[in-house]
Scaffold this active site. Structure first.
Site, PDB file in Angstrom:
ATOM      1  N   ASP A  52      31.543  47.925  56.283  1.00 39.48           N
ATOM      2  CA  ASP A  52      32.348  48.871  55.217  1.00 39.48           C
ATOM      3  C   ASP A  52      32.487  50.457  55.943  1.00 39.48           C
ATOM      4  O   ASP A  52      31.707  50.810  56.639  1.00 39.48           O
ATOM      5  CB  ASP A  52      31.420  49.105  54.061  1.00 39.48           C
ATOM      6  N   ASN A  82      32.585  43.275  43.262  1.00 34.89           N
ATOM      7  CA  ASN A  82      33.229  43.914  41.923  1.00 34.89           C
ATOM      8  C   ASN A  82      34.403  43.000  41.659  1.00 34.89           C
ATOM      9  O   ASN A  82      35.050  42.800  42.406  1.00 34.89           O
ATOM     10  CB  ASN A  82      33.566  45.329  42.280  1.00 34.89           C
ATOM     11  N   GLU A 116      38.336  47.978  43.911  1.00 32.84           N
ATOM     12  CA  GLU A 116      39.428  48.761  44.320  1.00 32.84           C
ATOM     13  C   GLU A 116      40.355  48.132  45.202  1.00 32.84           C
ATOM     14  O   GLU A 116      41.598  48.331  45.129  1.00 32.84           O
ATOM     15  CB  GLU A 116      38.722  50.091  45.366  1.00 32.84           C
ATOM     16  N   VAL A 117      39.948  47.031  46.042  1.00 29.93           N
ATOM     17  CA  VAL A 117      40.683  46.471  46.982  1.00 29.93           C
ATOM     18  C   VAL A 117      40.943  44.894  46.360  1.00 29.93           C
ATOM     19  O   VAL A 117      40.119  44.379  46.258  1.00 29.93           O
ATOM     20  CB  VAL A 117      40.203  46.234  48.313  1.00 29.93           C
ATOM     21  N   HIS A 154      35.931  40.415  48.139  1.00 27.79           N
ATOM     22  CA  HIS A 154      34.976  40.606  49.059  1.00 27.79           C
ATOM     23  C   HIS A 154      33.644  40.750  48.540  1.00 27.79           C
ATOM     24  O   HIS A 154      33.551  40.962  47.397  1.00 27.79           O
ATOM     25  CB  HIS A 154      35.498  41.944  49.629  1.00 27.79           C
ATOM     26  N   HIS A 159      30.108  42.619  48.659  1.00 30.58           N
ATOM     27  CA  HIS A 159      29.372  43.782  49.530  1.00 30.58           C
ATOM     28  C   HIS A 159      27.759  43.017  49.877  1.00 30.58           C
ATOM     29  O   HIS A 159      27.269  42.765  48.768  1.00 30.58           O
ATOM     30  CB  HIS A 159      29.353  45.046  48.670  1.00 30.58           C
TER      31      HIS A 159
END
Ligand code: AMP
Length: 120
Positions: A33, A91, A99-100, A104, A106
């Site tokens: 990240d 998320n 956000e993206v 993904h 984390h």
């Protein structure tokens, strides 16, 4: 939500933007990240065009799903995180604070991470 092929992770997957690559196989890419929230903060990303965990769990094939989670575990073990513990977050959407818009995971570790969710 339709997939936006110009999102930043799609550009990384196409090699148009650099990343600090930590793992790759046929289905998965993992990289550091850019703004780490812990001593170890790795993003584990399916190569398929999935917006979110919702999209992935509805539409990905069993091979892709298995590959993502196998890769996650392997990366965690390779980093020694299995010894000390770690956290996995994905998320999803507005309330998840995503956000993206490319799925993904984390992978966070390297210190005690504290509370899972901030109280209101
Ligand atoms: P999320 O809020 O779950 O969508 O997380 C997006 C994550 O992508 C954040 O932790 C960012 O720090 C990270 N990020 C954004 N741009 C890049 C990039 N070019 N390379 C690596 N990580 C990035």
């Amino acid at each position: 939500m339709t997939y936006d092929p110009n999102n930043i992770f799609a550009k990384i997957l196409r090699g148009e933007i650099p990343c600090d690559k930590l793992y790759e196989d046929d289905h998965v890419l993992a990289f550091a990240d850019l703004y780490p929230k812990a001593p170890v903060h790795i993003l584990v990303v399916p190569k398929g065009a999935y917006v979110s965990m919702d999209d992935f769990t509805a539409n990905a094939g069993p091979e892709e799903i298995a590959a993502l989670f196998r890769a996650l575990g392997k990366i965690a073990r390779d980093k020694g995180l299995d010894k000390t513990g770690y956290r996995v977050i994905s998320n999803c959407g507005l309330n998840g604070g995503q956000e993206v818009p490319h799925l993904h995971l984390h992978l966070l570790g390297g210190k005690r991470l504290g509370r899972m969710v901030e109280a209101d």
